[in-house]
Enzyme design. Sequence first.
Site, PDB file in Angstrom:
ATOM      1  N   SER A  10       0.899  -1.007  -0.052  1.00 45.21           N
ATOM      2  CA  SER A  10      -0.097   0.001   0.052  1.00 45.21           C
ATOM      3  C   SER A  10       0.825   1.290   0.208  1.00 45.21           C
ATOM      4  O   SER A  10       1.727   1.473   0.891  1.00 45.21           O
ATOM      5  CB  SER A  10      -0.908  -0.031   1.173  1.00 45.21           C
ATOM      6  OG  SER A  10      -1.414   1.267   1.238  1.00 45.21           O
ATOM      7  N   HIS A  35      -0.834  -0.909  -4.543  1.00 46.56           N
ATOM      8  CA  HIS A  35      -2.034  -0.536  -4.145  1.00 46.56           C
ATOM      9  C   HIS A  35      -2.242   0.989  -3.677  1.00 46.56           C
ATOM     10  O   HIS A  35      -1.374   1.524  -3.002  1.00 46.56           O
ATOM     11  CB  HIS A  35      -2.363  -1.278  -2.662  1.00 46.56           C
ATOM     12  CG  HIS A  35      -3.816  -1.133  -2.046  1.00 46.56           C
ATOM     13  ND1 HIS A  35      -5.030  -1.890  -2.545  1.00 46.56           N
ATOM     14  CD2 HIS A  35      -4.186  -0.575  -1.081  1.00 46.56           C
ATOM     15  CE1 HIS A  35      -6.094  -1.758  -1.747  1.00 46.56           C
ATOM     16  NE2 HIS A  35      -5.438  -0.606  -0.951  1.00 46.56           N
ATOM     17  N   ASP A  37      -4.640   3.965  -2.347  1.00 39.09           N
ATOM     18  CA  ASP A  37      -5.706   4.449  -1.543  1.00 39.09           C
ATOM     19  C   ASP A  37      -6.048   5.830  -1.778  1.00 39.09           C
ATOM     20  O   ASP A  37      -5.480   6.733  -1.474  1.00 39.09           O
ATOM     21  CB  ASP A  37      -5.148   4.288  -0.191  1.00 39.09           C
ATOM     22  CG  ASP A  37      -5.153   2.753   0.367  1.00 39.09           C
ATOM     23  OD1 ASP A  37      -6.070   2.085   0.171  1.00 39.09           O
ATOM     24  OD2 ASP A  37      -3.988   2.247   0.761  1.00 39.09           O
ATOM     25  N   MET A  39      -8.798   8.522  -1.365  1.00 39.30           N
ATOM     26  CA  MET A  39      -9.788   8.896   0.169  1.00 39.30           C
ATOM     27  C   MET A  39     -10.210  10.198  -0.316  1.00 39.30           C
ATOM     28  O   MET A  39      -9.411  11.046  -0.567  1.00 39.30           O
ATOM     29  CB  MET A  39      -9.236   8.636   1.328  1.00 39.30           C
ATOM     30  CG  MET A  39      -8.445   7.306   1.649  1.00 39.30           C
ATOM     31  SD  MET A  39      -7.927   7.383   3.277  1.00 39.30           S
ATOM     32  CE  MET A  39      -6.784   5.923   3.345  1.00 39.30           C
ATOM     33  N   HIS A  68      -8.047   1.517  -4.575  1.00 35.74           N
ATOM     34  CA  HIS A  68      -9.148   1.220  -3.905  1.00 35.74           C
ATOM     35  C   HIS A  68      -9.896   2.672  -3.385  1.00 35.74           C
ATOM     36  O   HIS A  68      -9.239   3.486  -2.886  1.00 35.74           O
ATOM     37  CB  HIS A  68      -8.386   0.785  -2.565  1.00 35.74           C
ATOM     38  CG  HIS A  68      -9.098   0.471  -1.217  1.00 35.74           C
ATOM     39  ND1 HIS A  68      -8.903   0.295   0.014  1.00 35.74           N
ATOM     40  CD2 HIS A  68     -10.512   0.337  -1.323  1.00 35.74           C
ATOM     41  CE1 HIS A  68      -9.787   0.192   1.070  1.00 35.74           C
ATOM     42  NE2 HIS A  68     -11.089   0.336   0.188  1.00 35.74           N
ATOM     43  N   MET A  70     -12.177   4.931  -1.428  1.00 34.99           N
ATOM     44  CA  MET A  70     -12.706   5.025  -0.379  1.00 34.99           C
ATOM     45  C   MET A  70     -13.523   6.366  -0.498  1.00 34.99           C
ATOM     46  O   MET A  70     -12.967   7.593   0.232  1.00 34.99           O
ATOM     47  CB  MET A  70     -11.905   4.968   0.928  1.00 34.99           C
ATOM     48  CG  MET A  70     -11.233   3.616   1.166  1.00 34.99           C
ATOM     49  SD  MET A  70      -9.882   3.440   2.160  1.00 34.99           S
ATOM     50  CE  MET A  70      -8.794   3.497   0.847  1.00 34.99           C
ATOM     51  N   MET A 143     -12.150  -5.659   3.854  1.00 32.40           N
ATOM     52  CA  MET A 143     -11.469  -4.729   4.715  1.00 32.40           C
ATOM     53  C   MET A 143     -11.255  -5.494   5.958  1.00 32.40           C
ATOM     54  O   MET A 143     -12.030  -5.952   6.692  1.00 32.40           O
ATOM     55  CB  MET A 143     -12.187  -3.327   4.910  1.00 32.40           C
ATOM     56  CG  MET A 143     -12.098  -2.335   3.885  1.00 32.40           C
ATOM     57  SD  MET A 143     -10.370  -2.370   3.295  1.00 32.40           S
ATOM     58  CE  MET A 143      -9.573  -1.486   4.618  1.00 32.40           C
ATOM     59  N   PHE A 149      -7.284   4.737   7.481  1.00 28.08           N
ATOM     60  CA  PHE A 149      -5.545   5.043   8.013  1.00 28.08           C
ATOM     61  C   PHE A 149      -4.952   3.644   7.663  1.00 28.08           C
ATOM     62  O   PHE A 149      -5.396   2.636   7.970  1.00 28.08           O
ATOM     63  CB  PHE A 149      -5.557   5.449   9.459  1.00 28.08           C
ATOM     64  CG  PHE A 149      -6.368   6.896   9.412  1.00 28.08           C
ATOM     65  CD1 PHE A 149      -5.467   7.974   9.176  1.00 28.08           C
ATOM     66  CD2 PHE A 149      -7.580   6.837   9.894  1.00 28.08           C
ATOM     67  CE1 PHE A 149      -6.580   9.154   9.380  1.00 28.08           C
ATOM     68  CE2 PHE A 149      -8.376   8.045   9.801  1.00 28.08           C
ATOM     69  CZ  PHE A 149      -7.662   9.190   9.600  1.00 28.08           C
ATOM     70  N   GLY A 150      -3.603   3.798   7.407  1.00 25.17           N
ATOM     71  CA  GLY A 150      -2.656   2.793   7.780  1.00 25.17           C
ATOM     72  C   GLY A 150      -2.400   2.371   8.946  1.00 25.17           C
ATOM     73  O   GLY A 150      -2.565   3.087  10.064  1.00 25.17           O
ATOM     74  N   GLY A 151      -1.510   1.432   9.341  1.00 30.96           N
ATOM     75  CA  GLY A 151      -0.903   1.116  10.614  1.00 30.96           C
ATOM     76  C   GLY A 151      -2.068   0.668  11.716  1.00 30.96           C
ATOM     77  O   GLY A 151      -1.621   0.621  12.959  1.00 30.96           O
ATOM     78  N   ASP A 177      -7.021  -6.302   3.448  1.00 32.00           N
ATOM     79  CA  ASP A 177      -6.435  -5.046   3.579  1.00 32.00           C
ATOM     80  C   ASP A 177      -6.492  -4.494   4.901  1.00 32.00           C
ATOM     81  O   ASP A 177      -7.583  -4.137   5.215  1.00 32.00           O
ATOM     82  CB  ASP A 177      -6.890  -4.148   2.416  1.00 32.00           C
ATOM     83  CG  ASP A 177      -6.520  -2.347   2.372  1.00 32.00           C
ATOM     84  OD1 ASP A 177      -5.600  -2.387   3.157  1.00 32.00           O
ATOM     85  OD2 ASP A 177      -7.027  -1.766   1.739  1.00 32.00           O
ATOM     86  N   GLY A 178      -5.342  -4.129   5.605  1.00 31.78           N
ATOM     87  CA  GLY A 178      -5.314  -3.527   6.893  1.00 31.78           C
ATOM     88  C   GLY A 178      -4.767  -4.590   7.825  1.00 31.78           C
ATOM     89  O   GLY A 178      -5.409  -5.664   8.240  1.00 31.78           O
TER      90      GLY A 178
END
Length: 226
Positions: A10, A35, A37, A39, A68, A70, A143, A149-151, A177-178
């Site tokens: 990602s 990937h 993201d 948003m 992706h 969002m 998901m 958010f990442g992490g 993912d996540g």
Amino acid sequence: MGVAAKIAPSMLSSDFANLASEAQRMLDCGADWLHMDIMDGHFVPNLTIGAPVIESLRKHTKAYLDCHLMVTNPLDYVEPLGKAGASGFTFHVEVSRDNWGELVQRIKSKGMRPGVSLKPGTPIEEVYPLVEGEYPVEMVLVMTVEPGFGGQKFMPETMDKVRALRKKYPSLDIEVDGGLGPSTIDMAASAGANCIVAGSSVFGAPDSAQVISLMRKRVEEVQKNY
Ligand code: DX5
Ligand code: ZN
């Protein structure tokens, strides 16, 4: 033989100021997909990148750009992302209940691969009609954290959805993912996921190539028994 493993770092966890070189570094480390993201600060409480950045990155790489979305209005993004050179276009079912048929047709007409994603709280049954419909999606993204958010910490309870999907659709691309990394890949792989998105575990590792290859191995071990 099962489905092919796809490891997708990602880019949200990359240094956005050096996106082209970060992308190349991931490909050199063995990534299959990148990937991306996207948003809108509305569907999720975070704002990232859009078509202009995809267009810029496309000038530097031929890689599969796994986008992706969002966003609250995915339909508005189809044309610009198609032009920008996106490869996959995965929208969220929560905002597409009324127009997914049109959405999928438009995505395909722009040469992109349609996918659908669902949040941890959304029942898996909601995506079945999209997989089986007249204009089917080609990937389901489950998901494994709340999008935005990442992490974040991987949610093991989402694996029931992956298992149900794999049982029903042996050859479908199922993405997770996540919170994926060396300590959670076994849960996802054994549930049947074959497309693995990972941000912080890959970018934060001293040896990103090793993390990518470990995750690929786990997926392949499970898939060869199908
Ligand atoms: C979260 C994004 C993810 C995120 C994953 O909403 O969809 O792609 O970047 O990051 P990690 O692997 O750090 O959880
Ligand atoms: Zn994502």
